[in-house]
Motif scaffolding. Structure first.
Motif, PDB file in Angstrom:
ATOM      1  N   THR A  12      40.848  20.911  -8.962  1.00 13.13           N
ATOM      2  CA  THR A  12      42.095  20.998  -8.185  1.00 13.13           C
ATOM      3  C   THR A  12      41.835  20.657  -6.711  1.00 13.13           C
ATOM      4  OG1 THR A  12      42.695  22.827  -9.655  1.00 13.13           O
ATOM      5  CG2 THR A  12      44.061  22.503  -7.711  1.00 13.13           C
ATOM      6  N   ALA A  13      40.884  21.342  -6.087  1.00 14.25           N
ATOM      7  CA  ALA A  13      40.673  21.155  -4.646  1.00 14.25           C
ATOM      8  C   ALA A  13      40.026  19.803  -4.353  1.00 14.25           C
ATOM      9  CB  ALA A  13      39.795  22.286  -4.100  1.00 14.25           C
ATOM     10  N   ASP A  36      31.787  14.799 -10.663  1.00 17.37           N
ATOM     11  CA  ASP A  36      32.121  15.827 -11.658  1.00 17.37           C
ATOM     12  C   ASP A  36      31.345  15.550 -12.924  1.00 17.37           C
ATOM     13  OD1 ASP A  36      33.571  17.796 -13.384  1.00 17.37           O
ATOM     14  OD2 ASP A  36      34.838  17.938 -11.613  1.00 17.37           O
ATOM     15  N   ILE A  79      25.597  18.149 -11.453  1.00 14.80           N
ATOM     16  CA  ILE A  79      24.934  18.374 -10.165  1.00 14.80           C
ATOM     17  C   ILE A  79      23.792  19.355 -10.399  1.00 14.80           C
ATOM     18  CG2 ILE A  79      25.230  19.228  -7.798  1.00 14.80           C
ATOM     19  CD1 ILE A  79      28.396  18.691  -8.597  1.00 14.80           C
ATOM     20  N   ASP A 291      37.804  27.808  -5.400  1.00  9.41           N
ATOM     21  CA  ASP A 291      37.159  28.953  -6.053  1.00  9.41           C
ATOM     22  C   ASP A 291      35.668  29.059  -5.725  1.00  9.41           C
ATOM     23  OD1 ASP A 291      39.597  29.338  -7.219  1.00  9.41           O
ATOM     24  OD2 ASP A 291      38.993  28.766  -9.250  1.00  9.41           O
ATOM     25  N   GLY A 301      44.824  28.220  -7.821  1.00 13.99           N
ATOM     26  CA  GLY A 301      45.201  26.855  -7.475  1.00 13.99           C
ATOM     27  C   GLY A 301      46.042  26.830  -6.211  1.00 13.99           C
TER      28      GLY A 301
HETATM   29  C1  LIG Z   1      43.764  31.002 -17.652  1.00 13.56           C
HETATM   30  C2  LIG Z   1      43.948  30.553 -16.235  1.00 13.56           C
HETATM   31  C3  LIG Z   1      45.211  30.612 -15.665  1.00 13.56           C
HETATM   32  C4  LIG Z   1      45.406  30.216 -14.350  1.00 13.56           C
HETATM   33  N1  LIG Z   1      46.672  30.269 -13.821  1.00 13.56           N
HETATM   34  C5  LIG Z   1      46.866  29.933 -12.526  1.00 13.56           C
HETATM   35  C6  LIG Z   1      48.182  29.982 -11.959  1.00 13.56           C
HETATM   36  O1  LIG Z   1      49.174  30.289 -12.640  1.00 13.56           O
HETATM   37  N2  LIG Z   1      48.313  29.663 -10.647  1.00 13.56           N
HETATM   38  C7  LIG Z   1      47.246  29.307  -9.862  1.00 13.56           C
HETATM   39  O2  LIG Z   1      47.420  29.043  -8.670  1.00 13.56           O
HETATM   40  N3  LIG Z   1      45.997  29.229 -10.381  1.00 13.56           N
HETATM   41  C8  LIG Z   1      45.779  29.520 -11.680  1.00 13.56           C
HETATM   42  N4  LIG Z   1      44.516  29.444 -12.220  1.00 13.56           N
HETATM   43  C9  LIG Z   1      43.369  29.173 -11.339  1.00 13.56           C
HETATM   44  C10 LIG Z   1      43.201  27.705 -10.984  1.00 13.56           C
HETATM   45  O3  LIG Z   1      43.127  26.908 -12.141  1.00 13.56           O
HETATM   46  C11 LIG Z   1      41.917  27.568 -10.170  1.00 13.56           C
HETATM   47  O4  LIG Z   1      41.891  28.556  -9.165  1.00 13.56           O
HETATM   48  C12 LIG Z   1      41.813  26.201  -9.512  1.00 13.56           C
HETATM   49  O5  LIG Z   1      41.705  25.210 -10.506  1.00 13.56           O
HETATM   50  C13 LIG Z   1      40.607  26.166  -8.568  1.00 13.56           C
HETATM   51  O6  LIG Z   1      40.368  24.869  -8.131  1.00 13.56           O
HETATM   52  P1  LIG Z   1      38.890  24.408  -7.712  1.00 13.56           P
HETATM   53  O7  LIG Z   1      39.016  22.991  -7.315  1.00 13.56           O
HETATM   54  O8  LIG Z   1      38.316  25.389  -6.780  1.00 13.56           O
HETATM   55  O9  LIG Z   1      38.044  24.536  -9.062  1.00 13.56           O
HETATM   56  P2  LIG Z   1      38.241  23.698 -10.452  1.00 13.56           P
HETATM   57  O10 LIG Z   1      39.618  23.126 -10.522  1.00 13.56           O
HETATM   58  O11 LIG Z   1      37.828  24.624 -11.529  1.00 13.56           O
HETATM   59  O12 LIG Z   1      37.226  22.503 -10.292  1.00 13.56           O
HETATM   60  C14 LIG Z   1      35.833  22.651 -10.244  1.00 13.56           C
HETATM   61  C15 LIG Z   1      35.203  21.382 -10.790  1.00 13.56           C
HETATM   62  O13 LIG Z   1      33.791  21.376 -10.538  1.00 13.56           O
HETATM   63  C16 LIG Z   1      33.128  20.805 -11.655  1.00 13.56           C
HETATM   64  N5  LIG Z   1      31.732  21.291 -11.683  1.00 13.56           N
HETATM   65  C17 LIG Z   1      31.310  22.584 -11.609  1.00 13.56           C
HETATM   66  N6  LIG Z   1      29.972  22.645 -11.643  1.00 13.56           N
HETATM   67  C18 LIG Z   1      29.530  21.365 -11.769  1.00 13.56           C
HETATM   68  C19 LIG Z   1      28.232  20.780 -11.862  1.00 13.56           C
HETATM   69  N7  LIG Z   1      27.109  21.511 -11.835  1.00 13.56           N
HETATM   70  N8  LIG Z   1      28.150  19.435 -11.975  1.00 13.56           N
HETATM   71  C20 LIG Z   1      29.263  18.666 -11.998  1.00 13.56           C
HETATM   72  N9  LIG Z   1      30.518  19.163 -11.887  1.00 13.56           N
HETATM   73  C21 LIG Z   1      30.654  20.505 -11.776  1.00 13.56           C
HETATM   74  C22 LIG Z   1      33.945  21.273 -12.861  1.00 13.56           C
HETATM   75  O14 LIG Z   1      33.766  20.413 -13.971  1.00 13.56           O
HETATM   76  C23 LIG Z   1      35.380  21.250 -12.304  1.00 13.56           C
HETATM   77  O15 LIG Z   1      36.044  20.044 -12.596  1.00 13.56           O
HETATM   78  C24 LIG Z   1      44.300  29.768 -13.572  1.00 13.56           C
HETATM   79  C25 LIG Z   1      43.021  29.686 -14.145  1.00 13.56           C
HETATM   80  C26 LIG Z   1      42.839  30.066 -15.474  1.00 13.56           C
HETATM   81  C27 LIG Z   1      41.476  29.974 -16.090  1.00 13.56           C
END
Ligand SMILES: Cc1cc2nc3c(=O)[nH]c(=O)nc-3n(C[C@H](O)[C@H](O)[C@H](O)COP(=O)(O)OP(=O)(O)OC[C@H]3O[C@@H](n4cnc5c(N)ncnc54)[C@H](O)[C@@H]3O)c2cc1C
Length: 420
Positions: A12-13, A36, A79, A291, A301
Motif C-alpha cells: 500500500t505505502a 517486492d 530482500i 506498517d 492502510g
Molecule cells: C484482515 C485485514 C484487514 C484489514 N482491514 C483494513 C481496513 O479495513 N482498513 C485499513 O486501513 N487497513 C486495513 N488493513 C491493514 C492494511 O492492509 C495494511 O495496514 C496496509 O496494507 C499497510 O501497508 P504497507 O505498505 O505498510 O504494507 P503492505 O501493504 O503489507 O506491503 C508490504 C510489502 O512488502 C513486501 N515485503 C515484505 N518483506 C519483504 C522481503 N523480505 N522481500 C521482498 N518484499 C517484501 C510484501 O510482499 C508486501 O507487498 C487490514 C489488514 C488485514 C490483514
C-alpha cells in the motif's frame, strides 16, 4: 539535485510513494526502484469478508506491476539485507541495489511460528487465521461445515495490523451464525491480551457494549503461552485455559526479518523513526513508513495513506537540504463492520481519542463516527474500488491528511457526565 531512490515493498505505502514521487522527481535526474518478492498485490481488507463468502479470490488480488508507473523499475526478489554503511540493498540470489535514499515499506506479517503449538497438528484443521489469503480461504471452507461448539476469536499480542479486524470478524461471525440458524448452538468467545475490547478507552467501552449485546463472552488480559493441540485449548502464561472447537487466531505480527538482519529494527522488527517525519534517527537517508515503522498509531492502510501525503513533500525538501516542514499527527481512521450490513467508523490521532460526529464533511457526513450505520458499511465496501483506482495510483483524494476537529464532539465518559 539527483539521486537513486530505492523503495522496499510495493504494498500500500510503497506503491503510493513511487506513483507520487515519479510525478515530482525529474526523470533525467532521479532513478526510482521499488522491490517486492512477487507480482501479486493483495487487497488485505478483503480477507475479513472471504470466510463469509462476501468476496471471491479474484476480487482480492491484482498484478503489482500494473500499479507501478512508467519510469519506475519494479524488481522482483526477496530482500535479504540492507547495508547502511555501503548504502546497498542485498537481495537473495546475490543481486544488489545501490541507493542514495532508502524507504522501508515492507509492512508486517502474521507469524504463527512464534507461538508454541500454533503450527501444530490442528493448524488449518481447527486452528485458523484470516490475516493471509490462504488462511482466509481455509477458514471459509471450515465455516461451511461448522454447526455447533465454541468459536474462539483470539489475538496473540499487540500491535497487529488493522487492530479492529478481530472485532469485525467476531461481529460478522455472530451475524452469520444468526443468518444460518446456528447462533443458539455456538458459544462465541473473544480472547484478547488487552484489558478491554480495543486499545482506545472510549472506543473500547462502546465496542465492549456491542460484544455484550451480542452475547459474546470476553476473556481479557490473556497472554497466550501455547496452544495445546490434543486438548484443543489456548493456555496463558498465568495458567488460564480457553478451550475451543474452532479457533480463529491473529498470530503475532512482526516486521520483515531482513530488518533485524540489517540492525535496523526493534524486538518485533519494526524500524524506529521520527513519528512526525518517518526519518531514521540513525541514518539521514533512510525512512520507514506504513506498517514497517515503529509508530505509536494503528497499523492500517489509512495511516499509510495519510503518512504518504506528508512524506512526499517532506522528502522533496529533505533531498534539497531544507528542513522538513510537514508533521504527521498519527491520523488513522478505521471502519468497523458490526454485522447486519452496518458498520462504525473511528477517526483519531496520536493525541485525540475517537470522537463522535460526522466524517469527512463536518455536520454533513455522510459517514457517522462511533455509530453503527448502513452508510458506514457501504463506505467500507466502496473502499475496495477507491483502493485500486485512486489510492494505489497516487491520485488525489479529498481527505485531509491531518485529523480535523470540525464536526466532532467529545464523548462524555461516566465521570465526565457527572462533573459540573
Ligand atoms: C484482515 C485485514 C484487514 C484489514 N482491514 C483494513 C481496513 O479495513 N482498513 C485499513 O486501513 N487497513 C486495513 N488493513 C491493514 C492494511 O492492509 C495494511 O495496514 C496496509 O496494507 C499497510 O501497508 P504497507 O505498505 O505498510 O504494507 P503492505 O501493504 O503489507 O506491503 C508490504 C510489502 O512488502 C513486501 N515485503 C515484505 N518483506 C519483504 C522481503 N523480505 N522481500 C521482498 N518484499 C517484501 C510484501 O510482499 C508486501 O507487498 C487490514 C489488514 C488485514 C490483514
Amino acid at each position: 539535485m539527483s539521486g537513486r531512490l530505492v523503495v522496499l515493498g510495493a504494498g500500500t505505502a510503497g506503491t503510493m510513494i513511487v506513483n507520487k514521487l515519479r510525478r515530482k522527481l525529474p526523470r533525467d535526474e532521479w532513478e526510482i526502484t521499488v522491490v517486492d518478492r512477487d507480482d501479486v498485490h493483495p487487497y488485505q481488507p478483503g480477507y475479513l469478508f472471504l470466510p463469509f463468502g462476501m468476496y471471491d479470490d479474484s476480487q482480492l488480488a491484482r498484478p503489482r506491476h500494473e500499479f507501478v508507473p512508467d519510469g519506475v523499475e519494479l524488481v522482483l526478489g526477496e530482500i535479504d539485507r540492507v547495508d547502511t554503511e555501503g548504502e546497498t540493498v542485498h537481495l537473495s540470489g546475490g543481486r544488489t541495489l545501490d541507493y542514495d535514499y532508502l524507504v522501508i515499506a515492507t509492512g508486517t506479517s502474521p507469524r504463527p511460528d512464534q507461538t508454541p503449538g500454533m503450527l501444530g497438528s490442528e493448524w488449518r484443521r481447527s486452528v485458523f487465521d484470516f490475516y493471509s489469503l490462504e488462511g482466509a480461504q481455509a477458514l471459509a471452507t471450515a465455516l461451511e461445515s461448522f454447526d455447533h461448539g465454541r468459536l474462539v476469536v483470539h489475538i496473540t499480542d499487540m500491535p497487529i495490523k488493522c487492530p479492529v479486524a478481530p472485532l469485525e470478524f467476531t461481529f460478522l461471525a455472530e451475524a452469520w451464525l444468526r443468518e444460518h440458524g446456528l447462533r443458539d448452538r455456538v458459544e462465541l468467545v473473544y480472547v484478547t491480551p488487552l484489558p478491554g475490547a480495543f486499545t482506545k478507552p472510549v472506543a473500547s467501552a462502546q465496542l465492549g457494549d456491542l460484544l455484550e449485546e451480542r452475547k459474546v463472552s470476553v476473556e481479557t488480559d490473556f497472554l497466550v503461552e501455547s496452544i495445546d493441540n490434543e486438548r484443543k485449548c489456548l493456555v496463558s502464561y498465568d495458567e488460564r485455559e480457553v478451550p475451543f472447537d474452532l479457533l480463529v487466531t491473529i498470530p503475532l505480527n512482526m516486521g520483515a526479518d531482513f530488518v533485524a538482519r540489517s540492525g535496523l529494527g526493534n524486538e518485533l522488527n519494526y524500524v524506529p523513526v521520527d513519528r512526525h517525519t518517518f526519518l531514521s534517527p540513525e541514518h539521514d537517508n533512510v525512512f520507514a513508513i506504513g506498517d514497517a515503522a515503529d509508530l505509536p498509531t494503528s497499523k492500517a492502510g489509512s495511516v499509510a495513506h495519510f503518512s504518504v501525503e506528508i512524506f512526499v513533500d517532506n522528502f522533496l525538501e529533505h533531498v534539497e537540504g531544507k528542513p522538513m516542514t510537514g508533521s504527521f499527527d498519527g491520523h488513522a481512521n478505521c471502519f468497523i463492520e458490526s454485522g447486519d450490513k452496518k458498520a462504525l467508523l473511528i477517526d483519531f490521532n496520536y493525541d485525540t481519542e475517537p470522537l463522535t460526529g460526522t466524517y469527512p464533511v463536518p455536520h454533513a457526513g455522510p459517514l457517522a463516527l462511533l455509530k453503527e450505520t448502513r452508510a458506514n458499511h457501504l463506505g467500507k465496501l466502496a473502499f475496495r474500488w477507491i483502493y485500486w483506482n485512486v489510492l494505489l495510483p497516487g491520485r488525489p483524494i479529498p481527505l485531509p491528511a491531518h485529523m480535523s476537529m470540525a464536526g466532532k464532539h467529545p464523548v462524555l465518559t461516566e465521570p465526565d457526565k457527572e462533573s459540573p
